[in-house]
Design a protein around this motif. Structure first.
Motif, PDB file in Angstrom:
ATOM      1  N   ILE A  11      -5.566 -45.516 -52.548  1.00 48.69           N
ATOM      2  CA  ILE A  11      -6.354 -46.279 -51.575  1.00 48.69           C
ATOM      3  C   ILE A  11      -7.158 -47.368 -52.279  1.00 48.69           C
ATOM      4  CG2 ILE A  11      -8.294 -46.167 -49.958  1.00 48.69           C
ATOM      5  CD1 ILE A  11      -7.310 -43.366 -49.180  1.00 48.69           C
ATOM      6  N   CYS A  12      -7.765 -47.013 -53.392  1.00 47.93           N
ATOM      7  CA  CYS A  12      -8.582 -47.968 -54.148  1.00 47.93           C
ATOM      8  C   CYS A  12      -7.732 -49.109 -54.700  1.00 47.93           C
ATOM      9  CB  CYS A  12      -9.286 -47.243 -55.283  1.00 47.93           C
ATOM     10  SG  CYS A  12     -10.403 -48.298 -56.229  1.00 47.93           S
ATOM     11  N   ILE A  13      -6.582 -48.782 -55.279  1.00 43.33           N
ATOM     12  CA  ILE A  13      -5.706 -49.790 -55.874  1.00 43.33           C
ATOM     13  C   ILE A  13      -5.200 -50.772 -54.819  1.00 43.33           C
ATOM     14  CG2 ILE A  13      -3.448 -50.116 -56.971  1.00 43.33           C
ATOM     15  CD1 ILE A  13      -3.990 -47.505 -58.514  1.00 43.33           C
ATOM     16  N   VAL A  14      -4.989 -50.282 -53.592  1.00 41.24           N
ATOM     17  CA  VAL A  14      -4.493 -51.137 -52.512  1.00 41.24           C
ATOM     18  C   VAL A  14      -5.624 -51.914 -51.835  1.00 41.24           C
ATOM     19  CG1 VAL A  14      -3.390 -51.148 -50.242  1.00 41.24           C
ATOM     20  CG2 VAL A  14      -2.484 -49.680 -52.063  1.00 41.24           C
ATOM     21  N   CYS A  15      -6.707 -51.211 -51.514  1.00 41.00           N
ATOM     22  CA  CYS A  15      -7.771 -51.798 -50.675  1.00 41.00           C
ATOM     23  C   CYS A  15      -8.738 -52.699 -51.430  1.00 41.00           C
ATOM     24  CB  CYS A  15      -8.554 -50.685 -49.983  1.00 41.00           C
ATOM     25  SG  CYS A  15      -7.616 -49.819 -48.717  1.00 41.00           S
ATOM     26  N   LEU A  16      -9.042 -52.368 -52.685  1.00 39.94           N
ATOM     27  CA  LEU A  16     -10.025 -53.164 -53.427  1.00 39.94           C
ATOM     28  C   LEU A  16      -9.590 -54.622 -53.604  1.00 39.94           C
ATOM     29  CD1 LEU A  16     -12.752 -53.134 -54.798  1.00 39.94           C
ATOM     30  CD2 LEU A  16     -11.634 -52.376 -56.915  1.00 39.94           C
ATOM     31  N   PRO A  17      -8.336 -54.895 -53.991  1.00 39.52           N
ATOM     32  CA  PRO A  17      -7.907 -56.295 -54.103  1.00 39.52           C
ATOM     33  C   PRO A  17      -7.953 -57.042 -52.770  1.00 39.52           C
ATOM     34  CG  PRO A  17      -6.389 -54.855 -55.262  1.00 39.52           C
ATOM     35  CD  PRO A  17      -7.290 -53.971 -54.470  1.00 39.52           C
ATOM     36  N   ILE A  18      -7.584 -56.353 -51.688  1.00 42.56           N
ATOM     37  CA  ILE A  18      -7.617 -56.980 -50.359  1.00 42.56           C
ATOM     38  C   ILE A  18      -9.053 -57.343 -49.994  1.00 42.56           C
ATOM     39  CG2 ILE A  18      -7.227 -56.612 -47.890  1.00 42.56           C
ATOM     40  CD1 ILE A  18      -4.893 -54.784 -48.654  1.00 42.56           C
ATOM     41  N   THR A  19      -9.972 -56.425 -50.267  1.00 46.30           N
ATOM     42  CA  THR A  19     -11.388 -56.677 -49.987  1.00 46.30           C
ATOM     43  C   THR A  19     -11.887 -57.892 -50.754  1.00 46.30           C
ATOM     44  OG1 THR A  19     -11.782 -54.311 -49.666  1.00 46.30           O
ATOM     45  CG2 THR A  19     -13.713 -55.694 -50.051  1.00 46.30           C
ATOM     46  N   HIS A 106     -12.067 -60.282 -40.548  1.00 48.59           N
ATOM     47  CA  HIS A 106     -13.374 -59.661 -40.709  1.00 48.59           C
ATOM     48  C   HIS A 106     -13.282 -58.144 -40.536  1.00 48.59           C
ATOM     49  CE1 HIS A 106     -17.727 -59.820 -40.919  1.00 48.59           C
ATOM     50  NE2 HIS A 106     -17.797 -59.013 -39.888  1.00 48.59           N
ATOM     51  N   VAL A 107     -12.521 -57.707 -39.546  1.00 47.71           N
ATOM     52  CA  VAL A 107     -12.326 -56.265 -39.309  1.00 47.71           C
ATOM     53  C   VAL A 107     -11.598 -55.634 -40.492  1.00 47.71           C
ATOM     54  CG1 VAL A 107     -11.163 -54.550 -37.863  1.00 47.71           C
ATOM     55  CG2 VAL A 107     -12.338 -56.489 -36.791  1.00 47.71           C
ATOM     56  N   THR A 108     -10.555 -56.307 -40.966  1.00 47.21           N
ATOM     57  CA  THR A 108      -9.781 -55.802 -42.100  1.00 47.21           C
ATOM     58  C   THR A 108     -10.634 -55.715 -43.358  1.00 47.21           C
ATOM     59  OG1 THR A 108      -7.763 -56.793 -41.199  1.00 47.21           O
ATOM     60  CG2 THR A 108      -7.730 -56.169 -43.526  1.00 47.21           C
ATOM     61  N   ARG A 109     -11.439 -56.756 -43.594  1.00 49.90           N
ATOM     62  CA  ARG A 109     -12.309 -56.757 -44.774  1.00 49.90           C
ATOM     63  C   ARG A 109     -13.290 -55.600 -44.736  1.00 49.90           C
ATOM     64  NH1 ARG A 109     -17.449 -60.241 -44.851  1.00 49.90           N
ATOM     65  NH2 ARG A 109     -17.962 -58.339 -43.724  1.00 49.90           N
ATOM     66  N   ASN A 110     -13.913 -55.366 -43.583  1.00 50.90           N
ATOM     67  CA  ASN A 110     -14.875 -54.268 -43.466  1.00 50.90           C
ATOM     68  C   ASN A 110     -14.207 -52.914 -43.671  1.00 50.90           C
ATOM     69  OD1 ASN A 110     -16.975 -56.026 -42.976  1.00 50.90           O
ATOM     70  ND2 ASN A 110     -16.891 -55.824 -40.754  1.00 50.90           N
ATOM     71  N   LEU A 111     -12.999 -52.762 -43.128  1.00 48.38           N
ATOM     72  CA  LEU A 111     -12.286 -51.493 -43.259  1.00 48.38           C
ATOM     73  C   LEU A 111     -11.882 -51.232 -44.709  1.00 48.38           C
ATOM     74  CD1 LEU A 111     -10.931 -49.015 -42.029  1.00 48.38           C
ATOM     75  CD2 LEU A 111      -8.916 -50.428 -41.553  1.00 48.38           C
ATOM     76  N   THR A 112     -11.303 -52.242 -45.362  1.00 54.34           N
ATOM     77  CA  THR A 112     -10.878 -52.062 -46.755  1.00 54.34           C
ATOM     78  C   THR A 112     -12.082 -51.898 -47.680  1.00 54.34           C
ATOM     79  OG1 THR A 112     -10.747 -54.482 -47.048  1.00 54.34           O
ATOM     80  CG2 THR A 112      -8.715 -53.301 -46.474  1.00 54.34           C
ATOM     81  N   LEU A 114     -14.943 -50.423 -46.838  1.00 57.26           N
ATOM     82  CA  LEU A 114     -15.391 -49.045 -46.633  1.00 57.26           C
ATOM     83  C   LEU A 114     -14.497 -48.065 -47.393  1.00 57.26           C
ATOM     84  CD1 LEU A 114     -17.166 -46.933 -45.211  1.00 57.26           C
ATOM     85  CD2 LEU A 114     -15.597 -47.059 -43.256  1.00 57.26           C
ATOM     86  N   LEU A 115     -13.185 -48.246 -47.263  1.00 56.90           N
ATOM     87  CA  LEU A 115     -12.240 -47.351 -47.938  1.00 56.90           C
ATOM     88  C   LEU A 115     -12.372 -47.464 -49.465  1.00 56.90           C
ATOM     89  CD1 LEU A 115      -9.061 -47.883 -45.718  1.00 56.90           C
ATOM     90  CD2 LEU A 115     -10.489 -45.827 -45.843  1.00 56.90           C
ATOM     91  N   SER A 116     -12.594 -48.681 -49.960  1.00 58.23           N
ATOM     92  CA  SER A 116     -12.743 -48.887 -51.405  1.00 58.23           C
ATOM     93  C   SER A 116     -13.989 -48.191 -51.931  1.00 58.23           C
ATOM     94  CB  SER A 116     -12.819 -50.388 -51.719  1.00 58.23           C
ATOM     95  OG  SER A 116     -11.639 -51.048 -51.343  1.00 58.23           O
ATOM     96  N   VAL A 117     -15.102 -48.358 -51.225  1.00 58.61           N
ATOM     97  CA  VAL A 117     -16.373 -47.755 -51.654  1.00 58.61           C
ATOM     98  C   VAL A 117     -16.277 -46.240 -51.626  1.00 58.61           C
ATOM     99  CG1 VAL A 117     -18.802 -47.452 -51.051  1.00 58.61           C
ATOM    100  CG2 VAL A 117     -17.779 -49.730 -50.970  1.00 58.61           C
ATOM    101  N   VAL A 118     -15.750 -45.684 -50.542  1.00 54.79           N
ATOM    102  CA  VAL A 118     -15.610 -44.229 -50.427  1.00 54.79           C
ATOM    103  C   VAL A 118     -14.721 -43.688 -51.540  1.00 54.79           C
ATOM    104  CG1 VAL A 118     -14.661 -42.362 -49.015  1.00 54.79           C
ATOM    105  CG2 VAL A 118     -16.032 -44.158 -47.943  1.00 54.79           C
ATOM    106  N   SER A 119     -13.621 -44.388 -51.803  1.00 60.43           N
ATOM    107  CA  SER A 119     -12.688 -43.951 -52.847  1.00 60.43           C
ATOM    108  C   SER A 119     -13.335 -43.978 -54.222  1.00 60.43           C
ATOM    109  CB  SER A 119     -11.442 -44.845 -52.847  1.00 60.43           C
ATOM    110  OG  SER A 119     -10.777 -44.777 -51.615  1.00 60.43           O
ATOM    111  N   LEU A 120     -14.041 -45.067 -54.525  1.00 58.97           N
ATOM    112  CA  LEU A 120     -14.694 -45.199 -55.826  1.00 58.97           C
ATOM    113  C   LEU A 120     -15.771 -44.138 -56.025  1.00 58.97           C
ATOM    114  CD1 LEU A 120     -14.999 -49.083 -56.046  1.00 58.97           C
ATOM    115  CD2 LEU A 120     -13.574 -47.622 -57.485  1.00 58.97           C
ATOM    116  N   ILE A 121     -16.543 -43.885 -54.988  1.00 65.29           N
ATOM    117  CA  ILE A 121     -17.601 -42.870 -55.081  1.00 65.29           C
ATOM    118  C   ILE A 121     -16.988 -41.489 -55.300  1.00 65.29           C
ATOM    119  CG2 ILE A 121     -19.410 -41.658 -53.793  1.00 65.29           C
ATOM    120  CD1 ILE A 121     -20.105 -44.312 -52.471  1.00 65.29           C
ATOM    121  N   TYR A 122     -15.948 -41.173 -54.548  1.00 59.33           N
ATOM    122  CA  TYR A 122     -15.307 -39.858 -54.671  1.00 59.33           C
ATOM    123  C   TYR A 122     -14.755 -39.662 -56.085  1.00 59.33           C
ATOM    124  CZ  TYR A 122     -12.230 -35.898 -53.825  1.00 59.33           C
ATOM    125  OH  TYR A 122     -11.624 -34.663 -53.900  1.00 59.33           O
ATOM    126  N   ILE A 123     -14.030 -40.674 -56.582  1.00 57.14           N
ATOM    127  CA  ILE A 123     -13.430 -40.567 -57.913  1.00 57.14           C
ATOM    128  C   ILE A 123     -14.511 -40.506 -58.986  1.00 57.14           C
ATOM    129  CG2 ILE A 123     -11.938 -41.714 -59.591  1.00 57.14           C
ATOM    130  CD1 ILE A 123     -10.478 -42.967 -57.147  1.00 57.14           C
TER     131      ILE A 123
END
Length: 228
Positions: A11-19, A106-112, A114-123
């Protein structure tokens, strides 16, 4: 736990660059000073017959419209000594499509994000060593893709700019007449080439910054003792 770490890593590898890419798009697109510089560089005042002051007023309203802060973009101003409506029907319809794209962006940026932050925190809490590896992999992949994309796009910018529009728009309203349509007079192909280049530069700097952070993260050796 291992399977969740792998899932969040993907999720992080995919979403962080998009964000990062979408954030850069917004930074560049809504930078009013960038528009002013390009109007002067491309002599847009003489091309359109609209004064620099009025060009900036139009730009402010246009950016507000794209942000959803205005209901319409019907504007009247002095064009070559006559008060005229700036954007005609075809241009208005195209701008409506563009605004919808920005809404989705804007919706996509906010979603990616959120997913990036959650993923980074979890890892980070579950496996700090894995976090360093993931950031290095993410940065390396981005560097490769940005380099290839830059070479591809700037080998024939018009060609890929056209592909971009055909993919994102379901109509041909973006095909405007530079002789009569003020929208394309204000924003010629060179303008979009400059925007793309600036996004590339910002993205590259951020990737290098991310890679540097990853490399500076301490590597914690795993203990061989049971229970540690």
């Amino acid at each position: 736990m291992e399977k969740y770490i792998k899932l969040f890593a993907i999720i992080c590898i995919v979403c962080l660059p998009i964000t990062m890419l979408l954030m850069n798009l917004e930074i560049v697109t809504f930078d009013i000073s960038f528009f002013k510089d390009k109007y002067e560089e491309y002599n847009i005042e003489n091309v359109t017959g609209i004064s620099e002051e009025n060009l900036m007023l139009i730009t402010e309203k246009l950016l507000d419209y794209l942000k959803g802060k205005r209901e319409n973009i019907i504007i009247f101003t002095d064009v070559g000594g006559k008060i005229e409506q700036v954007f005609e029907e075809r241009e208005l319809l195209h701008l409506k499509d563009v605004r919808e794209l920005f809404r989705k962006e804007h919706v996509t940026r906010n979603l990616t994000l959120l997913l990036s932050v959650v993923s980074l925190i979890y890892i980070f809490y579950k496996d700090k060593n894995r976090l360093k590896k993931i950031l290095v992999i993410t940065s390396s992949i981005q560097l490769f893709l940005v380099g290839m994309l830059y070479i591809l796009i700037y080998s024939d910018f018009y060609k890929y700019f056209t592909y971009f529009h055909k993919i994102l728009f379901s109509n041909d309203l973006w095909l405007l007449n530079p002789e009569t349509d003020i929208l394309i007079q204000m924003y010629p192909l060179e303008f979009f080439s400059s925007i793309t280049y600036r996004i590339f530069v910002l993205f590259l700097l951020e990737i290098l910054g991310l890679l540097l952070i990853a490399l500076l993260l301490p590597s914690r050796k795993r203990s061989k003792h049971i229970g540690v």
